[in-house]
Write an enzyme that holds these catalytic residues in place. Structure first.
Site, mmCIF file in Angstrom:
data_model
loop_
_atom_site.group_PDB
_atom_site.id
_atom_site.type_symbol
_atom_site.label_atom_id
_atom_site.label_comp_id
_atom_site.label_asym_id
_atom_site.label_seq_id
_atom_site.Cartn_x
_atom_site.Cartn_y
_atom_site.Cartn_z
ATOM 1 N N CYS A 1 0.853 -1.182 0.000
ATOM 2 C CA CYS A 1 0.000 0.000 0.000
ATOM 3 C C CYS A 1 0.893 1.237 0.000
ATOM 4 C CB CYS A 1 -0.934 -0.038 1.203
ATOM 5 S SG CYS A 1 -2.364 1.054 1.031
ATOM 6 N N GLU B 1 -12.156 1.421 8.106
ATOM 7 C CA GLU B 1 -12.810 1.143 6.834
ATOM 8 C C GLU B 1 -14.142 0.446 7.107
ATOM 9 O OE1 GLU B 1 -10.237 -1.126 4.348
ATOM 10 O OE2 GLU B 1 -8.923 0.563 3.899
ATOM 11 N N SER C 1 -13.155 0.904 2.285
ATOM 12 C CA SER C 1 -12.216 0.070 1.574
ATOM 13 C C SER C 1 -12.279 0.402 0.089
ATOM 14 C CB SER C 1 -12.568 -1.404 1.783
ATOM 15 O OG SER C 1 -11.936 -2.218 0.837
#
Length: 561
Positions: free
Chosen positions: A122, A440, A466
């Site tokens: 990420c 999320e 998400s």
């Protein structure tokens, strides 16, 4: 080559003990004298996303050694957003971004490494690279292969949404169990254009990654060759004196990153992470800057969750290079920006394969005229809120509010189907400070979709979504409820209007009534009074600026020795 940073750890009689520590690790005189290059990954057993790192790390170390450096492997933490989803554990996801960047900074500066290869799934490793600002290359670990179920490709999102289908009787539990065992057949990050793959493409558009590596599935052995090349590239950059990460990440490069997010219907999390990366480079870049690029960039990639295809499909037609070449041809990228190789974006991607017309469309025939993300303003979100518009059928939703003070309360109501079509579900106190950690909400949004209510209700939160979330879901509401943002003023039954076409979200209630509510508001007591989350809540800023925790862009005084 300028004097090596690592010389401070080994040169002279006073560094005898330091060299002894190095010899204890098996280094001889020759290895000690070479540039020390850190190789950081998240190897471990916390998540499938990072279990692809092992063989790639070994290849990167080989590439460093072949190019004349001494590789120094170390690891940092990782969080599984999937396993952390929909409970208190998700509060540690955004916090882990800081821990990863902090730990990379601590090792690279504490041990005076000369360069860095960073593996990640990420944005977190990218932040650490910018903070350290030594010659560096990013390597995404790669996505999982899609699964096959009932004659079609499936991803982890199918399992989330199937839970809602079971709750409504449209699927039985035996079928759900089969799907569970089919949707994620290999290690690697989620296969759709969710947060990991979105940020992998961002790393290429920024110029920080090995070119055209991001969409190669994580289990493909060809990744080893790219990792090996990363070792050579970082050594070349060290020999040339650059480019360093902050030479590469300019405002124009950040706009390129936003363009690839918009063009692919990427994750709303990118609007949190790109400003945070900019912050590490000493550049102010906020949610409005993200929106400006999204407004002018067409949606050209038909990727899940709103589209049909996965990362492997992008790889099969030529990789991220196809998307970047299409954006270059259409004039939507700044081709003069640098990459880690020293070449420009145009030199790197300008001769890539043309769009295939299915997975990726040319910019002259886009799926939509503007990008997959939209920033909303209005009296409910004066500093901005974010929605993924790719795939939405309706661009206006107005209805009565149903207010929840935390995610758990909302999940219980949704599981019990204690909500109605037309409503706006307000899920507050889940922002960076209020959560803390800005959870999320895929667990609840996927159940809503699985119950076939995905575009019949709206969900508005100061938390985040998400990359797999779809539907009328507005997140990142700023300022958040916990710091007195307007979201805290909403009451059950209030009218809320979401007007995506005009980029607005407004609460309709009388001014005198809202003034009375504000006068009676008091800050909520912190949910965590000790430990990591309590510390984080005291430091973190608002989502529209990236939810960062420190001043960005600082240089270290020894850097140019």
């Amino acid at each position: 080559m300028t004097k090596l940073r690592s010389a401070i750890t080994r040169d002279g009689i006073s560094r005898t003990p330091h060299r002894a520590f190095m010899r204890a690790m098996g280094l001889d005189d020759e290895a000690i004298a070479k540039p020390m290059i850190g190789v950081v990954s998240m190897k471990g057993e916390q998540t499938p996303c990072n279990m692809t790192h092992g063989f790639q790390v070994e290849a990167a170390k080989q590439g460093i050694a072949e190019a004349g450096g001494t590789p120094r492997e170390f690891t940092t933490i990782s969080m599984s957003d999937g396993i952390g989803m929909n409970h208190e554990g998700m509060k540690f996801s955004l916090v882990s971004r800081e821990l990863i960047a902090d730990s990379i900074e601590a090792v690279v500066h504490g041990l005076a490494y000369d360069g860095l290869i960073g593996f990640g799934g990420c944005d977190k490793t990218l932040m650490g690279m910018l903070r350290c600002n030594v010659p560096a290359v990013f390597m995404y670990g790669g996505s999982a292969l899609p699964g096959r179920f009932a004659g079609r490709d499936v991803t982890i999102l199918d399992s989330y949404e199937a839970v809602g289908a079971v709750m409504t009787g449209r699927m039985d539990e035996t079928t759900l169990a089969r799907l569970e065992r089919s949707c994620l057949p290999t290690i690697g990050a989620c296969a759709g254009q969710f947060t990991a793959n979105t940020m992998a493409m961002v790393s290429e558009a920024l110029g920080l990654s090995i070119p055209n590596v991001s969409m190669i599935p994580g289990v493909y052995v060809e990744r080893a060759n790219h990792a090996r090349r990363a070792g050579a590239i970082v050594m070349e950059a060290l020999a040339r004196g650059g480019p360093r990460p902050r030479d590469i990440v300019t405002r124009a490069a950040l706009e390129n990153a936003c363009a690839v997010v918009a063009a692919t219907g990427g994750s709303t999390n990118a609007a949190l992470h790109i400003p945070a990366i900019a912050h590490e480079a000493g550049i102010r870049f906020d949610i409005d800057d993200v929106d400006a690029v999204s407004r002018r960039t067409p949606l050209i990639a038909d990727l899940r969750p709103s589209g049909r295809f996965t990362a492997k499909d992008v790889h099969d037609i030529g990789g991220t290079a196809v998307i970047l070449r299409a954006l270059l041809d259409g004039g939507y990228l700044n081709g003069s920006c640098l990459t880690v190789t020293g070449a420009t974006i145009t030199e790197t991607y300008g001769s890539a394969a043309a769009p295939d017309g299915a997975v990726v469309h040319p910019t002259g025939a886009p799926l939509a005229p503007d990008g997959g993300l939209a920033v909303l303003k209005g009296n409910l979100c004066p500093d901005g809120a974010l929605i993924k518009v790719a795939g939405l059928a309706a661009l206006i939703h107005e209805g009565p509010a149903r207010v929840f003070e935390c995610e758990e309360d909302c999940v219980r109501a949704v599981e019990a189907r204690a909500y109605h079509a037309g409503e706006v579900l307000i899920l507050r106190n889940e922002g960076p400070v209020g959560g803390p950690g800005m959870r999320e909400m895929l667990g609840v949004t996927a159940i809503i979709y699985g119950q076939q209510m995905g575009e019949k209700v709206a969900l508005v939160t100061d938390g985040r979504f998400s990359g797999a979330t779809r539907g009328i879901c507005v997140g990142h509401v700023s300022p958040e409820a916990a710091v007195g943002g307007p979201l805290t003023l909403v009451r059950d039954g209030d009218r809320v209007r979401i007007d995506i076409a005009n980029r607005r979200m407004d609460l309709f209630a009388g001014e005198s009534e809202l003034a009375a509510r504000r006068a009676s508001w008091r800050p909520p007591a912190p949910r965590h009074k000790s430990g990591l989350l309590a510390k984080y809540a005291k430091l973190v800023g608002q989502a529209n600026l990236g939810a960062v925790t420190h001043e960005g862009g600082a240089e270290w005084p020894w850097f140019d020795h």
